[in-house]
Design a protein around this motif. Structure first.
Motif, PDB file in Angstrom:
ATOM      1  N   UNK A 108       2.047   8.362  -5.258  1.00 33.54           N
ATOM      2  CA  UNK A 108       1.695   9.715  -5.697  1.00 33.54           C
ATOM      3  C   UNK A 108       2.318  10.781  -4.793  1.00 33.54           C
ATOM      4  N   UNK A 109       2.727  10.383  -3.588  1.00 34.43           N
ATOM      5  CA  UNK A 109       3.296  11.354  -2.654  1.00 34.43           C
ATOM      6  C   UNK A 109       4.738  11.054  -2.274  1.00 34.43           C
ATOM      7  N   UNK A 110       5.191   9.819  -2.522  1.00 36.75           N
ATOM      8  CA  UNK A 110       6.543   9.423  -2.123  1.00 36.75           C
ATOM      9  C   UNK A 110       7.214   8.664  -3.258  1.00 36.75           C
ATOM     10  N   UNK A 111       8.506   8.888  -3.388  1.00 39.90           N
ATOM     11  CA  UNK A 111       9.266   8.207  -4.435  1.00 39.90           C
ATOM     12  C   UNK A 111      10.594   7.730  -3.869  1.00 39.90           C
ATOM     13  N   UNK A 131       0.586   8.517   4.574  1.00 39.16           N
ATOM     14  CA  UNK A 131       1.581   7.539   5.034  1.00 39.16           C
ATOM     15  C   UNK A 131       2.489   7.088   3.892  1.00 39.16           C
ATOM     16  N   UNK A 132       3.736   6.789   4.221  1.00 39.87           N
ATOM     17  CA  UNK A 132       4.669   6.273   3.220  1.00 39.87           C
ATOM     18  C   UNK A 132       4.150   4.956   2.660  1.00 39.87           C
ATOM     19  N   UNK A 176       0.847  -1.195   0.000  1.00 38.93           N
ATOM     20  CA  UNK A 176       0.000   0.000   0.000  1.00 38.93           C
ATOM     21  C   UNK A 176       0.879   1.239   0.000  1.00 38.93           C
ATOM     22  N   UNK A 177       1.922   1.186  -0.803  1.00 40.90           N
ATOM     23  CA  UNK A 177       2.862   2.297  -0.920  1.00 40.90           C
ATOM     24  C   UNK A 177       2.212   3.442  -1.691  1.00 40.90           C
ATOM     25  N   UNK A 178       2.342   4.669  -1.195  1.00 42.85           N
ATOM     26  CA  UNK A 178       1.743   5.833  -1.839  1.00 42.85           C
ATOM     27  C   UNK A 178       2.711   6.440  -2.851  1.00 42.85           C
ATOM     28  N   UNK A 234      16.719   2.452   2.460  1.00 47.38           N
ATOM     29  CA  UNK A 234      15.946   3.083   1.390  1.00 47.38           C
ATOM     30  C   UNK A 234      15.772   4.572   1.718  1.00 47.38           C
ATOM     31  N   UNK A 235      15.851   5.405   0.677  1.00 53.01           N
ATOM     32  CA  UNK A 235      15.536   6.825   0.829  1.00 53.01           C
ATOM     33  C   UNK A 235      14.297   7.142   0.000  1.00 53.01           C
ATOM     34  N   UNK A 236      13.267   7.643   0.675  1.00 49.61           N
ATOM     35  CA  UNK A 236      12.037   8.052  -0.001  1.00 49.61           C
ATOM     36  C   UNK A 236      11.844   9.550   0.204  1.00 49.61           C
ATOM     37  N   UNK A 237      11.546  10.256  -0.886  1.00 50.11           N
ATOM     38  CA  UNK A 237      11.317  11.701  -0.792  1.00 50.11           C
ATOM     39  C   UNK A 237       9.866  12.037  -1.095  1.00 50.11           C
ATOM     40  N   UNK A 238       9.391  13.080  -0.425  1.00 56.18           N
ATOM     41  CA  UNK A 238       8.033  13.571  -0.672  1.00 56.18           C
ATOM     42  C   UNK A 238       8.009  14.256  -2.037  1.00 56.18           C
TER      43      UNK A 238
END
Length: 235
Positions: free
Chosen positions: A135-138, A184-185, A131-133, A158-162
């Motif tokens: 559209x808001x996180x990459x 949520x991430x 359930x990874x978002x 892992x590095x996720x950016x908004x």
């Protein structure tokens, strides 16, 4: 005209000149004007919080629903590993009201108690987080390191950016009156179905650590420059 009379007239003339001079000098003044600008500088701030749902050891949300706030060195939830099992985990960033425009990211570290074999590393471990978002996180980076020796461990960072609209330089500005809660991430963690009990015993366990970070956008033209400065600052 005798000398005495002439001297008296000269003295009177000099007095008149002196009086005129005093009068003129007494009315002279510089033409002046004064204006002043006072600038007050207040300290800006960037302030975020990180929390997730409180769950039991099986990864089910407790009743009544609760949120647990992340603190450095503090374990928020503990889980019992089971193949194919689904665990609620929804790391959520809140940007505190009044915070300045900022870049935001999350660093997710999965550290396995034992060294992962090549076949386990070949598994798409990114799929553990469901359930990874997108559209808001990459995801921008993924780094796998494995130690050597009898007590070697495998760590995956892992590095996720908004982001928004796939813009790598997305920033976020909090509201002035209310905190702003980002999506949520991800919402769940799922252990791969093909990992048997024997596999889990060999792994020994896994610790998932999540850190939320924010840095001011002002002064940086790109997110890469901002995060480079963040890392070089020793944070």
């Amino acid at each position: 005209m005798n000398m005495k009379t002439r001297n008296k007239i000269m003295l009177l003339a000099l007095c008149m000149v002196a009086l005129i001079a005093v009068s003129v000098l007494g009315t002279m003044a510089y033409l002046t004007s004064t204006a002043e600008v006072t600038n007050t500088f207040t300290v800006g701030n960037v302030n975020i919080k990180l929390d997730e749902a409180k769950v039991d050891i099986n990864g089910k949300p407790v009743e009544p629903a609760q949120r647990v706030t992340g603190e450095k060195g503090k374990t928020t939830n503990e889980y019992k590993l089971m193949p194919g099992h689904e665990y609620t985990k929804d790391p959520t960033v809140t940007v505190v009201k009044g915070s300045e425009e900022a870049y935001i990211r999350m660093i997710v570290t999965a550290e396995f108690d034992k060294k992962l074999t090549d076949d386990k590393l070949a598994t798409k471990l990114d799929g553990i987080f469901t359930d990874f978002d997108a559209t808001s996180w990459k995801q921008f980076k993924k780094n796998v390191t494995t130690g050597e020796g009898e007590n070697a461990k495998t760590k995956i960072v892992y590095e996720y950016r908004y982001i928004k609209e796939n813009n790598p330089n997305t920033t976020f500005t909090a509201g002035k009156e209310e905190d702003s809660v980002l999506s949520p991430l991800f919402k769940k963690v799922v252990i791969p179905n093909d990992w048997t009990n024997a596999d889990l015993q060999a792994i020994g366990g896994v610790t998932i650590n999540i850190v939320a970070e924010a840095i001011q956008a002002d002064g940086f033209t790109t997110a890469d420059l901002a995060w480079g400065a963040f890392e070089n600052s020793g944070n």
